[in-house]
Design an enzyme around this catalytic site. Structure first.
Site, PDB file in Angstrom:
ATOM      1  N   ARG A   1       0.799  -1.231   0.000  1.00 37.75           N
ATOM      2  CA  ARG A   1       0.000   0.000   0.000  1.00 37.75           C
ATOM      3  C   ARG A   1       0.833   1.283   0.000  1.00 37.75           C
ATOM      4  O   ARG A   1       0.522   2.198  -0.752  1.00 37.75           O
ATOM      5  CB  ARG A   1      -1.005  -0.001   1.159  1.00 37.75           C
ATOM      6  CG  ARG A   1      -2.012  -1.172   1.068  1.00 37.75           C
ATOM      7  CD  ARG A   1      -3.130  -1.070   2.081  1.00 37.75           C
ATOM      8  NE  ARG A   1      -3.965   0.073   1.795  1.00 37.75           N
ATOM      9  CZ  ARG A   1      -3.862   1.233   2.385  1.00 37.75           C
ATOM     10  NH1 ARG A   1      -2.991   1.419   3.363  1.00 37.75           N
ATOM     11  NH2 ARG A   1      -4.622   2.228   2.030  1.00 37.75           N
TER      12      ARG A   1
ATOM     13  N   CYS B   1      14.889  -4.422  -3.824  1.00 35.71           N
ATOM     14  CA  CYS B   1      15.715  -3.538  -4.647  1.00 35.71           C
ATOM     15  C   CYS B   1      14.875  -2.564  -5.460  1.00 35.71           C
ATOM     16  O   CYS B   1      14.833  -2.653  -6.690  1.00 35.71           O
ATOM     17  CB  CYS B   1      16.607  -4.377  -5.548  1.00 35.71           C
ATOM     18  SG  CYS B   1      17.588  -5.520  -4.577  1.00 35.71           S
TER      19      CYS B   1
END
Ligand SMILES: *Cc1c(COP(=O)(O)O)cnc(C)c1O
Length: 421
Positions: free
Chosen positions: A314, A346
């Site tokens: 979210r 990453c």
């Protein structure tokens, strides 16, 4: 209100210390409180007392079988948006007559499965879909109960990615064309029109857009009745917002929402359905994570935690705020310091919060992301080959793992190697 409180300096889920669950299942994980789920369901149920109604939990918010069963046993119906959700609802013991089927892209196969297994109604979103439901119903020698989702063209004043009730959104048919589309529905022998459906968006923190939409639905009910349609059920969707930032948000309460429904639609004598998802599950769940490293950057300190955007997307997806609290309550008077709280994935987007004031934390400390029960676990992925994190349900002083963390081998062995390799 929820059931995640500190007792003697330790965060609990109902009567279970969070640290005890963490020791048993490892981090990160989701934990839900049964009492909070039930409390939220009952708030809606009671808000509509005195009116014929059914609260259909929008299970896309959190669809673990144990959560569904908890709510189903309390009498909840379910709002489903796919065959998978339909089958989950049935598997949790929800009878077909308490399941409504929403969604813009129901396939013929999904419609067949629901008509065969039993369905309260389809909320139809387009004329081509209506034609397919008619065809499938006739093939099965049955009649499909339907409402038509109308798009009232109101601004829900919420995040653009979760607003659904403006004319430019993909959902429903324009309310201005409702008369025509209802006439078409009435002409199709495989369909029985039972009402009107409307859902304008999610995380609404103001009742005014609901009022505008429901006034339009009331007017449309009268218009359609005058045309001879038996409008006896109004499905008003979900969307009531929750306080993600407790210090400065106070969205309307279910009881106020219920009163608004009675005020705008009560005179019509219709059965009312609502489809709350977020408000039932959102504050009934936490994501628990552990600090891996505290990294001092230039002018800022990073808390690198073992939960990441693949576990709770979210913040990355909607710039959503989650309150973050330490599982061990800081001593009174402890000075806070600002942290950027990030996961190991990453991507720069793997940032949960920037410059968030927290009492000093060290590697190994547990933190809780609040309001993570809705659109949390259900949106998780295994990006960066991070296995899906477990879900735990608490009931008073008991807890149970309701979805196991897959092992690395299980995750890897879901892939298959073609013969030529
Ligand atoms: C998403 C959705 C809901 C639930 O919305 P919440 O904001 O979680 O209450 C209800 N009905 C429909 C049709 C939806 O798409």
């Amino acid at each position: 209100m929820d059931h995640f409180l500190y007792r003697d300096g330790a965060l609990y889920a109902e009567d279970v210390p969070i640290s005890e669950i963490a020791a048993a299942v490892g981090t990160p994980f989701y934990v839900y409180s049964s009492a909070t789920l039930l409390r939220h369901f009952k708030l809606f149920d009671e808000a509509l007392e005195g009116t014929d109604h059914l609260v259909c939990y929008a299970m896309k918010a959190a669809s673990n079988q144990a959560i569904l069963k908890t709510l189903a046993q309390a009498g909840a119906g379910m709002d489903v948006v796919s065959q998978g959700e339909y089958l989950r609802a049935k598997a949790a013991g929800v009878p077909g007559e308490k399941i409504v089927f929403s969604g813009v892209g129901k396939t013929a196969e999904e419609i067949r499965v629901a008509l065969t297994g039993g369905i309260r109604q389809f909320n139809v979103e387009s004329e081509p879909e209506m034609a397919v439901i008619n065809t499938v119903a006739l093939e099965l020698g049955t009649v499909a109960p339907i409402t038509i989702r109308v798009n009232p063209d109101v601004d829900a004043k919420t995040h653009a990615k979760i607003a659904t009730g403006k004319s430019e959104n993909k959902f429903g048919i324009p309310i201005s064309r409702a008369k025509e589309v209802y006439a078409l529905a009435a002409s199709l022998p495989g369909l029985e029109v039972v009402g009107i459906d409307c859902h304008i968006g999610s995380q609404l923190t103001d009742l005014e857009p609901f009022r505008l939409a429901y006034e339009k639905v009331a007017e449309l009910t009268e218009v359609l009745r005058a045309e001879g349609h038996n409008i006896r059920r109004l499905d008003l969707g979900g969307g009531l917002g929750i306080p993600y930032e407790r210090s400065n948000e106070a969205p309307p309460l279910p009881v106020e929402y219920g009163q608004l429904i009675k005020d705008t639609l009560g005179h019509l004598g219709c059965e009312i359905e609502i489809e709350p998802g977020r408000l039932i599950a959102g504050n009934a769940g936490l994501m628990i994570s552990k600090v891996i490293y505290v990294k001092s950057g230039e002018g800022r300190d990073f808390l690198i935690v073992d939960g990441a955007m693949n576990d709770l997307i979210r913040p990355a997806m909607y710039e959503a705020h989650h309150d973050i609290v330490p599982v061990n309550e800081p001593a009174p008077g402890t000075e806070s310091q600002p942290y950027d709280i990030v996961g190991p994935v990453c991507e720069t987007g793997d940032t949960f919060a920037k410059q968030r004031a927290l009492a000093p934390l060290s590697a190994g400390d547990l933190i809780a992301f609040r309001s993570a029960g809705a659109y949390g676990a259900v949106m998780a992925s295994e990006y960066n080959s991070r296995p899906l994190i477990p879900e735990v349900l608490v009931h008073e002083d008991q807890f149970a793992v309701i979805r196991q963390r897959p092992t690395f081998d299980e995750m890897i062995n879901r892939d298959t190697i073609p013969e030529w390799l």
